[in-house]
Motif scaffolding. Sequence first.
Motif, short mmCIF file in Angstrom:
data_model
loop_
_atom_site.label_atom_id
_atom_site.label_comp_id
_atom_site.label_asym_id
_atom_site.label_seq_id
_atom_site.Cartn_x
_atom_site.Cartn_y
_atom_site.Cartn_z
N GLU A 198 -43.10 -17.31 -43.74
CA GLU A 198 -42.61 -16.75 -42.49
C GLU A 198 -41.62 -17.69 -41.81
OE1 GLU A 198 -46.48 -14.92 -43.51
OE2 GLU A 198 -45.77 -16.99 -43.36
N VAL A 199 -41.90 -18.98 -41.84
CA VAL A 199 -41.01 -19.96 -41.22
C VAL A 199 -39.66 -19.98 -41.92
CG1 VAL A 199 -40.65 -22.43 -40.81
CG2 VAL A 199 -42.86 -21.39 -40.30
N ASN A 200 -39.66 -19.85 -43.24
CA ASN A 200 -38.40 -19.83 -43.98
C ASN A 200 -37.55 -18.63 -43.60
OD1 ASN A 200 -38.81 -22.21 -45.40
ND2 ASN A 200 -39.91 -21.19 -47.04
N VAL A 201 -38.20 -17.48 -43.37
CA VAL A 201 -37.45 -16.30 -42.93
C VAL A 201 -36.87 -16.53 -41.55
CG1 VAL A 201 -37.61 -13.85 -42.38
CG2 VAL A 201 -38.78 -14.73 -44.38
N GLU A 202 -37.63 -17.18 -40.67
CA GLU A 202 -37.11 -17.50 -39.34
C GLU A 202 -35.84 -18.35 -39.46
OE1 GLU A 202 -41.58 -17.74 -37.32
OE2 GLU A 202 -40.31 -19.54 -37.43
N LYS A 203 -35.88 -19.33 -40.35
CA LYS A 203 -34.71 -20.21 -40.53
C LYS A 203 -33.51 -19.44 -41.06
CE LYS A 203 -37.47 -24.39 -41.29
NZ LYS A 203 -37.88 -25.43 -42.29
N LEU A 204 -33.77 -18.51 -42.00
CA LEU A 204 -32.68 -17.72 -42.56
C LEU A 204 -32.06 -16.80 -41.51
CD1 LEU A 204 -34.26 -16.80 -46.02
CD2 LEU A 204 -32.35 -18.38 -45.61
N VAL A 205 -32.90 -16.20 -40.68
CA VAL A 205 -32.40 -15.33 -39.62
C VAL A 205 -31.57 -16.14 -38.62
CG1 VAL A 205 -33.08 -13.91 -37.64
CG2 VAL A 205 -34.22 -13.61 -39.85
N SER A 206 -32.09 -17.29 -38.22
CA SER A 206 -31.39 -18.13 -37.25
C SER A 206 -30.03 -18.57 -37.80
CB SER A 206 -32.25 -19.35 -36.91
OG SER A 206 -31.62 -20.15 -35.94
N LYS A 207 -30.01 -18.94 -39.07
CA LYS A 207 -28.75 -19.38 -39.69
C LYS A 207 -27.75 -18.23 -39.74
CE LYS A 207 -27.00 -21.47 -43.97
NZ LYS A 207 -27.38 -21.99 -45.32
N ALA A 208 -28.22 -17.05 -40.10
CA ALA A 208 -27.32 -15.90 -40.18
C ALA A 208 -26.80 -15.49 -38.81
CB ALA A 208 -28.03 -14.73 -40.85
N LEU A 209 -27.61 -15.64 -37.78
CA LEU A 209 -27.17 -15.29 -36.43
C LEU A 209 -26.03 -16.19 -35.95
CD1 LEU A 209 -30.57 -14.59 -34.61
CD2 LEU A 209 -28.78 -12.92 -35.14
N ARG A 210 -26.04 -17.44 -36.40
CA ARG A 210 -24.98 -18.37 -35.99
C ARG A 210 -23.62 -17.97 -36.55
NH1 ARG A 210 -29.22 -22.26 -36.70
NH2 ARG A 210 -28.47 -22.80 -38.80
N ARG A 211 -23.62 -17.12 -37.57
CA ARG A 211 -22.35 -16.66 -38.14
C ARG A 211 -21.83 -15.40 -37.46
NH1 ARG A 211 -25.13 -18.14 -43.13
NH2 ARG A 211 -25.66 -15.95 -43.49
N VAL A 212 -22.61 -14.87 -36.51
CA VAL A 212 -22.20 -13.68 -35.77
C VAL A 212 -21.47 -14.10 -34.50
CG1 VAL A 212 -23.00 -11.62 -34.56
CG2 VAL A 212 -24.14 -12.35 -36.67
N HIS A 213 -20.30 -13.50 -34.25
CA HIS A 213 -19.52 -13.82 -33.06
C HIS A 213 -19.49 -12.60 -32.16
CE1 HIS A 213 -18.26 -17.65 -34.73
NE2 HIS A 213 -17.98 -17.02 -35.87
N LEU A 214 -19.91 -12.79 -30.93
CA LEU A 214 -20.03 -11.70 -29.97
C LEU A 214 -18.92 -11.78 -28.93
CD1 LEU A 214 -23.87 -11.87 -29.24
CD2 LEU A 214 -22.71 -10.36 -30.85
N PRO A 215 -18.58 -10.63 -28.32
CA PRO A 215 -17.65 -10.68 -27.18
C PRO A 215 -18.29 -11.44 -26.03
CG PRO A 215 -18.62 -8.49 -27.42
CD PRO A 215 -19.00 -9.25 -28.66
N HIS A 216 -17.50 -11.91 -25.11
CA HIS A 216 -17.99 -12.79 -24.04
C HIS A 216 -18.68 -12.04 -22.92
CE1 HIS A 216 -16.41 -16.64 -25.46
NE2 HIS A 216 -15.43 -15.93 -25.96
N SER A 217 -18.88 -10.75 -23.04
CA SER A 217 -19.53 -9.98 -21.98
C SER A 217 -20.90 -9.48 -22.41
CB SER A 217 -18.66 -8.78 -21.59
OG SER A 217 -18.41 -7.96 -22.73
N THR A 218 -21.62 -10.30 -23.16
CA THR A 218 -22.91 -9.86 -23.70
C THR A 218 -24.08 -10.25 -22.83
OG1 THR A 218 -23.08 -11.91 -24.97
CG2 THR A 218 -22.07 -10.01 -26.07
N GLY A 219 -23.83 -10.93 -21.72
CA GLY A 219 -24.94 -11.32 -20.86
C GLY A 219 -25.41 -12.73 -21.06
N ARG A 220 -24.76 -13.49 -21.98
CA ARG A 220 -25.16 -14.88 -22.21
C ARG A 220 -24.61 -15.76 -21.09
NH1 ARG A 220 -26.52 -17.82 -26.43
NH2 ARG A 220 -26.15 -16.13 -27.88
N SER A 221 -25.46 -16.64 -20.58
CA SER A 221 -25.01 -17.59 -19.57
C SER A 221 -24.34 -18.77 -20.25
CB SER A 221 -26.20 -18.07 -18.73
OG SER A 221 -27.09 -18.82 -19.53
#
Length: 588
Positions: A198-221
Motif C-alpha cells: 500500500e505504501v508503494n502505491v502511495e509513493k507512485l501516486v504522489s510521484k505521478a501527481l507531481r507531473r500534473v500541471h494545473l491552472p493557477h485558479s484551482t484553489g491552492r494557496s
Amino acid sequence: MAIFCHTLSSLSLKKLINPSKPTSTFTYINLHIRFQAMNSISDSSSSSSSSKVMCQLVPGLDTNEKEYILDQTFERYTSKMVKRNGKGAAIVWFRNDLRVLDNEVLFKAWVNSECVLPVYCVDPRVFQASTCYFGFPKTGGLRGQFILECLVDLKKNLMKRGLNLLIRHGKPEEIIPALAKDFASHTVYAQKETCSEEVNVEKLVSKALRRVHLPHSTGRSTSQGSANSPTLQLVWGGTMYHLDDLPFSTNSIPDVYTQFRKSVEAKCSIRSCAKISMSLGPAPRVEDWGCVPSIEQLGLQPQEVSKGMRFLGGETAALSRVYEYFWKKDFLKIYKETRNGMLGPDYSTKFSPWLASGSLSPRFIYEEVKRYEKGRLANDSTYWVLFELIWRDYFRFISFKYGNSIFHIGGPRNVERRWSQDQRLFDSWRNGCTGYPLIDANMKELSATGFMSNRGRQIVCSFLVRDMGIDWRMGAEWFETFLLDYDPCSNYGNWTYGAGVGNDPREDRYFSIPKQAQTYDPEGEYVAYWLPQLQELPKEKRNFPGKLYMEQIVPLKFGNPNGHRGQDRASAARKTNYGGRGRKTKGY
C-alpha cells in the motif's frame, strides 16, 4: 425474513437506538440460542426442504430496520456547525476506509474544498494477483463479494448526502493523476497505510501527481508550494488511538502488548468521531460515474454461502450489527464470557469484517461502548471489547516499527527454525481432512463462509505450525485468500505470534486439541454442525471418534488432554484475527 428480524415501529427503534435502560423484549441471554440459530432457515418463504441447513445473515435485521438505524446514526453524527473554508476541487481516494461516518479523509477533503470527487480504483493487483510465496489467489471470491457489497453501500450512502462514487478499473497511480488533471483538483486525500504494498502505491501516486500541471485558479494557496501540481495528503485513520497521540515514537513502541496497552490507557485519550454536514455536495459533473463490477468482472469465482454465517458488506450492515449486538440483543454485557465460542453469530461481536474493509470506525465502537456503559451498565465485558480494539491498534503500530520483517519467515526477531512445506500435509489442513474433527470443522467453516472464530484460528494455527511443522506463511497466505476480515497488520501479527517468531519473546504457544475440544465444544455441537457424519455419534465421541472418522494425518505433539495448560493460557489473551499476506521486500 432473516432470523431475529423483528419488525419494529419507529418508536420502538428509537427506544433501542437511544435507550435509557435495557428493553425487556430483547434481553434474552440464553446462550443455547447460538446452536438453535444455526439450524434455522434464514428465509421463512423458502421452499427448500426443512432438512436443508441454510445460512444465517449477519446482521439479522430486515432492510427497513437497517436503513432506519443508518439514518438515525448519521443524524447523531451530523453537525450544522461544520463549515467548509476551501476552494476548488478535492479528490477522496477511497481505499480501506469504505464508510461515510467518522471518515477523516472525507471530512478533511470536504472542509478544504468547494467540491469533492470520491473515487475507488479497482486495482488488478488486489483482485487478480497471487500471494507472494505460494501463489494462492490474493483475494478469494468470498472477500471479493464482500468488498463489492461495501462499494454498493458506500455509493448509496454518498448519494444520500449529495455525492456519488466514481468507480474506475486500473492502477491508482494512473487513474488518480488523470482525474486530478481533468477536474483541476488541488489535493488528493487518502487514508495512510503502513504496509509495503500500500505504501508503494502511495509513493507512485504522489510521484505521478507531481507531473500534473494545473491552472493557477484551482484553489491552492501560495503556501502549498510554488509548483502548481496536485498533492497527495495522507490522513491517519483506522485505529482507535491516533498515531499522533501515542506517548512514544513508532520506533519505540513496546514489544509486549501489555506494556503498550497500559501506557496508552494511562497517557492517551481517544479522539471523538468526526461530525460532518448533512449535505456533502455539490458533486462534480461526471458523465459516467461507473458501476460496481460483478464478481465475475473482477476475475473471481462467485461462491454462495449456503451454510453458517453470511456477512453482509457495507456501512449500513456494520452500523446495524453494532446496534443489533449492543442494544437489541443486549449481548455486550456478557461478551467476555461468550467470546471464545465457535458456533453462531452472537458469541462475539463479529465486527472484524467491517473493521477490515473500513466500513466501521473503531472510534464509533468506542463511543457506543461508552454510551452503553452510561445508559445500561459497565463491566468486564464492556471493557473487553475495547481491549480487543487496542490489540488491533497495536498490530497496526507494530507494522510501522518492524516494516517488512513481519512478513519474513523469521519474523521481527529473525528466528531461525526449520519449517516443512509438505504439500500433502498442508492440503489435508486447508481442506479440513486431518482426521481431527476440531481442526477439520474450523477449516471447512473458513472455506464455506470466509470466517472463523478467534478460538478456532488459534487452534488451527497451532496445529499447522506445532503438530505439522508446516511453514506458517502457507497458513497465513491461505487465510489471506479466504478471510473476510483480512488485514495485513493484525493478521500477520497474529500468525507470527502463533508461530513463535513475533516481536513478543514468548515462543511456545501450543494448543492441545483434546483440551480445547473438551473446553470449548464439550458436546460436539460445533464439529457435528460442520461435519454431518459425526451427528449420529454420542456427544462425548464427536470430538474423539477414533476409527469412526478418518485416519489422523499426524500424531499430536502433545496428546495428553490434561497437559500443557500453561501453553494454552499463554495465548488466552489473544483475541484478534489470524490471517496473512505474502510480501516482497521491494514493492509488488
